[in-house]
Write a protein that holds these residues in place. Structure first.
Motif, short mmCIF file in Angstrom:
data_model
loop_
_atom_site.label_atom_id
_atom_site.label_comp_id
_atom_site.label_asym_id
_atom_site.label_seq_id
_atom_site.Cartn_x
_atom_site.Cartn_y
_atom_site.Cartn_z
N ARG A 225 0.83 -1.21 0.00
CA ARG A 225 0.00 0.00 0.00
C ARG A 225 0.87 1.26 0.00
O ARG A 225 0.57 2.24 -0.70
N GLU A 226 1.96 1.23 0.75
CA GLU A 226 2.82 2.40 0.84
C GLU A 226 3.43 2.76 -0.51
O GLU A 226 3.54 3.92 -0.87
N ALA A 227 3.82 1.72 -1.27
CA ALA A 227 4.41 1.97 -2.59
C ALA A 227 3.38 2.56 -3.55
O ALA A 227 3.69 3.48 -4.32
N VAL A 228 2.16 2.03 -3.51
CA VAL A 228 1.10 2.56 -4.38
C VAL A 228 0.81 4.02 -4.04
O VAL A 228 0.69 4.88 -4.92
N ILE A 229 0.70 4.31 -2.74
CA ILE A 229 0.45 5.68 -2.29
C ILE A 229 1.59 6.60 -2.70
O ILE A 229 1.37 7.73 -3.16
N ASP A 230 2.83 6.13 -2.56
CA ASP A 230 3.99 6.92 -2.95
C ASP A 230 3.93 7.29 -4.43
O ASP A 230 4.21 8.42 -4.83
N ALA A 231 3.53 6.33 -5.26
CA ALA A 231 3.44 6.59 -6.70
C ALA A 231 2.31 7.56 -7.02
O ALA A 231 2.50 8.51 -7.80
N LEU A 232 1.13 7.35 -6.44
CA LEU A 232 0.00 8.22 -6.73
C LEU A 232 0.25 9.64 -6.23
O LEU A 232 -0.09 10.61 -6.91
N SER A 233 0.83 9.76 -5.05
CA SER A 233 1.12 11.10 -4.53
C SER A 233 2.21 11.78 -5.34
O SER A 233 2.28 13.01 -5.39
N GLY A 234 3.06 10.97 -5.99
CA GLY A 234 4.10 11.54 -6.84
C GLY A 234 3.62 11.90 -8.23
O GLY A 234 4.39 12.46 -9.02
N GLY A 235 2.36 11.61 -8.54
CA GLY A 235 1.79 12.01 -9.82
C GLY A 235 1.64 10.92 -10.85
O GLY A 235 1.37 11.21 -12.02
N ALA A 236 1.78 9.66 -10.45
CA ALA A 236 1.61 8.57 -11.42
C ALA A 236 0.16 8.47 -11.87
O ALA A 236 -0.76 8.68 -11.07
N ASP A 237 -0.03 8.14 -13.13
CA ASP A 237 -1.38 7.93 -13.67
C ASP A 237 -1.84 6.50 -13.49
O ASP A 237 -3.02 6.21 -13.63
N GLY A 238 -0.92 5.60 -13.19
CA GLY A 238 -1.29 4.20 -13.01
C GLY A 238 -0.22 3.45 -12.27
O GLY A 238 0.92 3.91 -12.12
N TYR A 239 -0.59 2.25 -11.81
CA TYR A 239 0.32 1.41 -11.05
C TYR A 239 0.01 -0.04 -11.38
O TYR A 239 -1.10 -0.51 -11.12
N VAL A 240 0.96 -0.72 -11.97
CA VAL A 240 0.79 -2.12 -12.35
C VAL A 240 1.96 -2.91 -11.78
O VAL A 240 3.12 -2.55 -12.00
N THR A 241 1.65 -3.98 -11.05
CA THR A 241 2.72 -4.77 -10.45
C THR A 241 3.09 -5.96 -11.33
O THR A 241 2.28 -6.47 -12.10
N LYS A 242 4.33 -6.38 -11.18
CA LYS A 242 4.82 -7.57 -11.85
C LYS A 242 4.61 -8.78 -10.94
O LYS A 242 4.76 -8.66 -9.73
N PRO A 243 4.31 -9.95 -11.50
CA PRO A 243 4.04 -10.22 -12.92
C PRO A 243 2.66 -9.70 -13.30
O PRO A 243 1.78 -9.59 -12.46
N PHE A 244 2.48 -9.39 -14.56
CA PHE A 244 1.23 -8.82 -15.03
C PHE A 244 0.76 -9.58 -16.27
O PHE A 244 1.53 -10.26 -16.93
N ASP A 245 -0.50 -9.44 -16.55
CA ASP A 245 -1.09 -10.03 -17.74
C ASP A 245 -0.93 -9.05 -18.90
O ASP A 245 -1.15 -7.85 -18.74
N ALA A 246 -0.55 -9.55 -20.06
CA ALA A 246 -0.32 -8.69 -21.22
C ALA A 246 -1.57 -7.89 -21.59
O ALA A 246 -1.49 -6.71 -21.94
N GLU A 247 -2.73 -8.52 -21.49
CA GLU A 247 -3.97 -7.81 -21.83
C GLU A 247 -4.25 -6.69 -20.83
O GLU A 247 -4.68 -5.60 -21.22
#
Length: 292
Positions: A225-247
């Motif tokens: 949760r902390e990493a997601v919040i850090d990204a969103l507060s930093g201005g990220a438009d999205g957050y996708v973790t690995k491994p991910f589905d290509a679609e």
């Protein structure tokens, strides 16, 4: 004669009615699990932060950079849409929730989705209202990833969707790509690079006058949760973790760019470069022909 004894019902105990605690509703958690959202950046960050244990004043302080007016507007939006609601501040319940977050941090976090393959995954993307202007050679995607196999995998899928893909694997590569004359239409940014932290790069890009409005999707192995919040507060438009589905990645990129997947599938006339085109993108029919 003894006096008459009467019983009165006391209200439920609360910590402070002036400093309420909000939590994400079932609809709010579903919004986070829905991959793509129309919430703005402040509202999305607040929804991720609403864990049912922190008072509004604490959250407002943590999101001070957004500004008080934006915070209040975001909270009002979440409540109006039924995505968040005040929570009864029962001390025992709050203590239980705090312990639950510590003991099972992934299971108890709204917006964290179980992956069928490996542990847990997060996929959140804020949809852009308008697509970028069409380019003669297709939209430009800069993929910042130090794993050459994964980088090539992403490159292939984005090229099939008509993107001109440019790669970077370290600080020098990022600087070189960002200094090219054509500004990218989207950046996929790894959170952990060999010589620089991706979250630091995110903030640098957001502070750059030429690049501050480019959609940025974090593509990382950090799923807390902390990493997601850090990204969103930093201005990220999205957050996708690995491994991910290509679609899922393709949908995230389209949404972050403001592209309409339905429009993208419509047939269009070809051109001399062997590409089928429509208003928003190009589909290469000559294989994976990438930028130099």
């Amino acid at each position: 004669m003894p006096g008459r004894i009467t019983m009165t019902q006391n209200p439920q105990p609360v910590f402070s009615t002036a400093d309420p605690i909000y939590s994400a509703t079932a609809a709010g958690q579903q919004e986070l699990r829905g991959r793509v959202t129309d919430l703005d950046g402040v509202a999305l960050e607040l929804l991720v932060r609403l864990d049912g244990t922190q008072a509004i004043s604490t959250l407002k302080g943590a999101m001070a950079a957004a500004g008080a007016a934006a915070f209040e507007s975001a909270l009002a939006t979440l409540v109006r849409r039924g995505l968040a609601a005040p929570k009864a501040a029962d001390p025992m319940a709050i203590s239980f929730d705090e312990q639950l977050l510590r003991l099972t941090p992934q299971l108890s976090r709204p917006g964290t989705v179980r992956s069928s393959a490996d542990g847990f995954a997060v996929s959140l993307v804020r949809r852009r209202r308008q697509p970028p202007p069409a380019r003669a050679g297709g939209l430009i995607a800069v993929v910042v990833e130090d794993d050459p196999v994964l980088s090539k995998f992403i490159e292939c899928f984005l090229a099939l969707d008509g993107f001109e893909v440019r790669l970077a694997a370290d600080r020098a590569g990022i600087v070189a790509q960002m200094n090219r004359p054509e500004r990218p239409d989207i950046v996929l940014l790894d959170g952990t690079l060999p010589d620089v932290d991706g979250f630091h790069v995110l903030r640098k890009l957001r502070a750059h006058p030429r690049l501050c409005n480019v959609p940025i999707v974090m593509l990382t192995g950090r799923s807390s949760r902390e990493a997601v919040i850090d990204a969103l507060s930093g201005g990220a438009d999205g957050y996708v973790t690995k491994p991910f589905d290509a679609e899922d990645l393709t949908k995230a990129v389209r949404a972050a760019c403001g592209l309409d997947a339905a429009v993208a599938q419509q047939p269009a006339a070809g051109n001399s470069r062997g590409e089928q085109r429509n208003d928003n993108w190009a589909m290469s029919t000559m294989g994976l022909r990438l930028a130099a």
